[in-house]
Motif scaffolding. Sequence first.
Motif, mmCIF file in Angstrom:
data_model
loop_
_atom_site.group_PDB
_atom_site.id
_atom_site.type_symbol
_atom_site.label_atom_id
_atom_site.label_comp_id
_atom_site.label_asym_id
_atom_site.label_seq_id
_atom_site.Cartn_x
_atom_site.Cartn_y
_atom_site.Cartn_z
ATOM 1 N N HIS A 10 0.854 -1.183 0.000
ATOM 2 C CA HIS A 10 0.000 0.000 0.000
ATOM 3 C C HIS A 10 0.889 1.231 0.000
ATOM 4 O O HIS A 10 1.692 1.413 0.911
ATOM 5 C CB HIS A 10 -0.907 -0.011 1.228
ATOM 6 C CG HIS A 10 -1.992 1.024 1.181
ATOM 7 N ND1 HIS A 10 -3.064 1.039 2.029
ATOM 8 C CD2 HIS A 10 -2.176 2.099 0.357
ATOM 9 C CE1 HIS A 10 -3.854 2.060 1.757
ATOM 10 N NE2 HIS A 10 -3.327 2.717 0.742
ATOM 11 N N ILE A 15 -6.683 3.592 3.459
ATOM 12 C CA ILE A 15 -8.062 3.736 3.044
ATOM 13 C C ILE A 15 -8.974 3.507 4.249
ATOM 14 O O ILE A 15 -8.741 2.615 5.060
ATOM 15 C CB ILE A 15 -8.414 2.732 1.925
ATOM 16 C CG1 ILE A 15 -7.547 3.006 0.691
ATOM 17 C CG2 ILE A 15 -9.884 2.805 1.555
ATOM 18 C CD1 ILE A 15 -7.722 4.361 0.092
ATOM 19 N N GLU A 23 -10.816 8.802 -0.789
ATOM 20 C CA GLU A 23 -9.816 9.267 -1.761
ATOM 21 C C GLU A 23 -9.732 8.266 -2.903
ATOM 22 O O GLU A 23 -9.956 7.067 -2.711
ATOM 23 C CB GLU A 23 -8.433 9.403 -1.102
ATOM 24 C CG GLU A 23 -8.359 10.336 0.091
ATOM 25 C CD GLU A 23 -8.427 11.820 -0.275
ATOM 26 O OE1 GLU A 23 -8.503 12.130 -1.496
ATOM 27 O OE2 GLU A 23 -8.402 12.655 0.644
ATOM 28 N N PHE A 25 -8.149 5.634 -5.357
ATOM 29 C CA PHE A 25 -6.990 4.752 -5.246
ATOM 30 C C PHE A 25 -6.945 3.785 -6.419
ATOM 31 O O PHE A 25 -7.971 3.436 -7.009
ATOM 32 C CB PHE A 25 -6.944 4.006 -3.904
ATOM 33 C CG PHE A 25 -8.056 3.018 -3.647
ATOM 34 C CD1 PHE A 25 -7.961 1.709 -4.085
ATOM 35 C CD2 PHE A 25 -9.183 3.397 -2.929
ATOM 36 C CE1 PHE A 25 -8.974 0.788 -3.831
ATOM 37 C CE2 PHE A 25 -10.204 2.492 -2.659
ATOM 38 C CZ PHE A 25 -10.100 1.177 -3.107
ATOM 39 N N LYS A 55 -13.212 8.343 -5.361
ATOM 40 C CA LYS A 55 -13.560 8.949 -4.082
ATOM 41 C C LYS A 55 -15.036 9.361 -4.052
ATOM 42 O O LYS A 55 -15.674 9.533 -5.097
ATOM 43 C CB LYS A 55 -12.675 10.179 -3.818
ATOM 44 C CG LYS A 55 -12.950 11.359 -4.741
ATOM 45 C CD LYS A 55 -11.971 12.509 -4.490
ATOM 46 C CE LYS A 55 -12.174 13.130 -3.136
ATOM 47 N NZ LYS A 55 -11.303 14.321 -2.940
ATOM 48 N N THR A 76 -2.829 5.012 -3.159
ATOM 49 C CA THR A 76 -3.805 6.072 -2.921
ATOM 50 C C THR A 76 -3.373 7.382 -3.568
ATOM 51 O O THR A 76 -2.231 7.814 -3.416
ATOM 52 C CB THR A 76 -3.992 6.300 -1.406
ATOM 53 O OG1 THR A 76 -4.295 5.053 -0.787
ATOM 54 C CG2 THR A 76 -5.129 7.281 -1.148
ATOM 55 N N ASP A 78 -4.462 10.748 -2.890
ATOM 56 C CA ASP A 78 -5.239 11.653 -2.045
ATOM 57 C C ASP A 78 -5.176 13.077 -2.599
ATOM 58 O O ASP A 78 -4.295 13.423 -3.405
ATOM 59 C CB ASP A 78 -4.726 11.616 -0.603
ATOM 60 C CG ASP A 78 -3.245 11.915 -0.514
ATOM 61 O OD1 ASP A 78 -2.881 13.003 -0.049
ATOM 62 O OD2 ASP A 78 -2.441 11.062 -0.958
ATOM 63 N N ARG A 137 4.300 7.081 -6.686
ATOM 64 C CA ARG A 137 2.900 7.440 -6.965
ATOM 65 C C ARG A 137 2.818 8.366 -8.176
ATOM 66 O O ARG A 137 1.922 8.232 -9.012
ATOM 67 C CB ARG A 137 2.275 8.118 -5.745
ATOM 68 C CG ARG A 137 1.990 7.166 -4.595
ATOM 69 C CD ARG A 137 0.946 7.717 -3.660
ATOM 70 N NE ARG A 137 1.407 8.857 -2.883
ATOM 71 C CZ ARG A 137 0.615 9.614 -2.140
ATOM 72 N NH1 ARG A 137 -0.691 9.383 -2.097
ATOM 73 N NH2 ARG A 137 1.098 10.619 -1.442
#
Length: 262
Positions: A10, A15, A23, A25, A55, A76, A78, A137
Amino acid sequence: MKFNNLQSCHLGPEISPEQFIPEHFFLFLLKGSMISYDGYKHYRMNPGDYCIARKNHLVRYTKYKDDGKFEKVIITFDEPFLRKFLERHSYTAGPTDNDNSFLFIKEDLLIENFVRSLEPYYNGTETLDDDFVDIKREELLMILLKNNPDLKDIFFNFNIPHKIDLEHFMNQNYKFNISLERFAFMTGRSLSSFKRDFKMIFNMAPGKWLIKKRLQEAYFLLEKEDKKPSDIYIDLGFEDLSHFSFAFKKEFGVSPSEIARA
């Protein structure tokens, strides 16, 4: 596709465990399968499938293990991360009429190679430091946007939910086990205006109405569909079987097992 040595991992903020996606993901399923339901549609995922979970959507998951394992990669995106991304890259969100809770991504060699690139860092002992997490990310986000440009309309829309038809929404989503604050947010209201509008429409406080509505559905499933109490209480928004049984008997004067046996 084989990812035999990659375990669940993760990247980014955790989450929420409730049935609400706070959010966006990215989800890549490595082992096992999963069926999700958002109140409107069912979505099935098998090993090798990947998607974007959006989200501000309500979702219930049913996971199925393979050889005792359910392995997935979750990354994620966010809002603070996405806003920082926009400071370095020029994207403008436009309108979209796609309201699916899960957006499945077509098979993409770049994405599969990206997932493989995580393998050295997740052998059960190693983790990524915070700076490297954001780099990875950002790499994935750029891959997704390159091959799916319309995703910019999803990722970079930071609007909060607008005020919607409360009666329709609640009748569609009463089974989801989320707080009144979440229900208020998703219908575009403050908690106080949500309670006020709810009382005007249903002539009952929202907490009491939710319990009554769920129990009425439970009675129908037990009596008409021959369901067992243990099969339905979670799907109806009850956290445990004893709470469900207590509330059911208080409402109808008999236990759910008595209805099921009748």
